[in-house]
Scaffold this motif. Structure first.
Motif, PDB file in Angstrom:
ATOM      1  N   ILE A 203      -2.291   2.245  67.405  1.00  0.00           N
ATOM      2  CA  ILE A 203      -2.700   0.899  67.834  1.00  0.00           C
ATOM      3  C   ILE A 203      -2.659  -0.066  66.647  1.00  0.00           C
ATOM      4  O   ILE A 203      -2.146  -1.191  66.754  1.00  0.00           O
ATOM      5  CB  ILE A 203      -4.107   0.937  68.464  1.00  0.00           C
ATOM      6  N   ASP A 204      -3.189   0.364  65.512  1.00  0.00           N
ATOM      7  CA  ASP A 204      -3.164  -0.485  64.315  1.00  0.00           C
ATOM      8  C   ASP A 204      -1.728  -0.785  63.896  1.00  0.00           C
ATOM      9  O   ASP A 204      -1.401  -1.923  63.530  1.00  0.00           O
ATOM     10  CB  ASP A 204      -3.906   0.204  63.170  1.00  0.00           C
ATOM     11  N   ARG A 205      -0.901   0.222  63.954  1.00  0.00           N
ATOM     12  CA  ARG A 205       0.507   0.050  63.578  1.00  0.00           C
ATOM     13  C   ARG A 205       1.210  -0.916  64.516  1.00  0.00           C
ATOM     14  O   ARG A 205       1.970  -1.789  64.077  1.00  0.00           O
ATOM     15  CB  ARG A 205       1.182   1.416  63.599  1.00  0.00           C
ATOM     16  N   MET A 206       0.959  -0.789  65.807  1.00  0.00           N
ATOM     17  CA  MET A 206       1.604  -1.682  66.782  1.00  0.00           C
ATOM     18  C   MET A 206       1.098  -3.104  66.657  1.00  0.00           C
ATOM     19  O   MET A 206       1.856  -4.067  66.857  1.00  0.00           O
ATOM     20  CB  MET A 206       1.385  -1.150  68.200  1.00  0.00           C
ATOM     21  N   ALA A 207      -0.175  -3.246  66.331  1.00  0.00           N
ATOM     22  CA  ALA A 207      -0.715  -4.596  66.142  1.00  0.00           C
ATOM     23  C   ALA A 207      -0.014  -5.300  64.983  1.00  0.00           C
ATOM     24  O   ALA A 207       0.287  -6.505  65.060  1.00  0.00           O
ATOM     25  CB  ALA A 207      -2.218  -4.517  65.899  1.00  0.00           C
ATOM     26  N   GLU A 208       0.262  -4.557  63.924  1.00  0.00           N
ATOM     27  CA  GLU A 208       0.986  -5.135  62.785  1.00  0.00           C
ATOM     28  C   GLU A 208       2.418  -5.515  63.185  1.00  0.00           C
ATOM     29  O   GLU A 208       2.910  -6.584  62.796  1.00  0.00           O
ATOM     30  CB  GLU A 208       0.993  -4.155  61.634  1.00  0.00           C
ATOM     31  N   LEU A 209       3.067  -4.643  63.946  1.00  0.00           N
ATOM     32  CA  LEU A 209       4.436  -4.956  64.399  1.00  0.00           C
ATOM     33  C   LEU A 209       4.438  -6.163  65.324  1.00  0.00           C
ATOM     34  O   LEU A 209       5.370  -6.981  65.280  1.00  0.00           O
ATOM     35  CB  LEU A 209       5.023  -3.742  65.127  1.00  0.00           C
ATOM     36  N   LEU A 210       3.418  -6.264  66.144  1.00  0.00           N
ATOM     37  CA  LEU A 210       3.337  -7.396  67.074  1.00  0.00           C
ATOM     38  C   LEU A 210       3.170  -8.712  66.323  1.00  0.00           C
ATOM     39  O   LEU A 210       3.759  -9.731  66.683  1.00  0.00           O
ATOM     40  CB  LEU A 210       2.185  -7.179  68.045  1.00  0.00           C
ATOM     41  N   LEU A 211       2.375  -8.676  65.253  1.00  0.00           N
ATOM     42  CA  LEU A 211       2.217  -9.883  64.431  1.00  0.00           C
ATOM     43  C   LEU A 211       3.542 -10.239  63.760  1.00  0.00           C
ATOM     44  O   LEU A 211       3.881 -11.419  63.631  1.00  0.00           O
ATOM     45  CB  LEU A 211       1.139  -9.652  63.369  1.00  0.00           C
ATOM     46  N   ALA A 212       4.282  -9.231  63.354  1.00  0.00           N
ATOM     47  CA  ALA A 212       5.577  -9.478  62.719  1.00  0.00           C
ATOM     48  C   ALA A 212       6.570 -10.067  63.707  1.00  0.00           C
ATOM     49  O   ALA A 212       7.445 -10.871  63.327  1.00  0.00           O
ATOM     50  CB  ALA A 212       6.136  -8.174  62.149  1.00  0.00           C
TER      51      ALA A 212
END
Length: 214
Positions: A203-212
């Motif tokens: 979830i943390d990883r996907m949140a970072e990708l989503l911000l990118a």
């Protein structure tokens, strides 16, 4: 049985003694038999007691619910193979498939071992058709969301995939935390712990990708 042998020359004298010894032996044997019969009720209570690691209702519900939940994640990850634009999104989808596929096999094996009903065979909707209670609570996609994801491509797909998969993972974490609170089977509890740890990290990883993506 102990038997005393006498010399032939003393046979007559030993007849009365032998009778007395036989009577004494009979009384002793009866006493021993009566004493040995007393503890027979104890093993019965041990065999009737449930096993310490026997699954309870929460363990069964966890397996039955997590199988279709994981299956939907696999369906989403499969769409990413030819629709995602970001290599990191495709890599994440592959990792999700590699992790959750074997977990489905494990959960299915447990249900068979426990003699429980198999998970619903529902690969075409977000637990629709009789399983609506899982929608929202567990992060399952709706039919409209599934159709929108299947129709998207490129960056639009990446953003929608990440958004839906975060919600999906949050649902899995909630299901696993419920299992940790109410389950009993050691292996099922261990898997629930792994799901919480692994999917929170994703979830943390996907949140970072989503911000990118923004």
């Amino acid at each position: 049985m102990f038997v005393t042998r006498f010399p032939r020359r003393a046979r007559a004298a030993a007849t009365l003694a032998g009778a007395a010894a036989l009577a004494a032996f009979t009384l002793t044997a009866c006493g021993e038999d009566e004493g040995a019969a007393e503890p027979t009720s104890e093993p019965t209570s041990e065999t009737s007691a449930p096993a310490a690691d026997a699954p309870n209702a929460s363990d069964v519900a966890f397996a039955q619910g997590m199988i279709p939940h994981h299956q939907q994640a696999l369906d989403m990850a499969e769409l990413a193979a030819d629709r995602a634009a970001d290599p990191e999104v495709r890599a994440l989808a592959e990792e999700i498939s590699a992790a959750q596929g074997p977990e489905i096999a494990t959960l299915t094996g447990w249900l068979e071992e426990w003699g429980a009903e198999p998970a619903p065979d529902d690969n075409h909707s977000g637990h629709g058709g009789g399983h609506e209670e899982h929608q929202g609570m567990s992060g399952m996609m709706s039919e409209d969301q599934r159709a929108a994801l299947a129709a998207a491509e490129g960056p639009a797909f990446d953003a929608l995939f990440l958004d839906l998969m975060i919600e999906h993972h949050e649902g899995a974490v909630a299901m696993a935390e419920n299992q940790l609170a109410e389950g009993a089977h050691p292996d099922a509890l261990e898997l629930a712990e792994a799901i919480v740890a692994d999917q929170r990290a994703e979830i943390d990883r996907m949140a970072e990708l989503l911000l990118a993506e923004d």
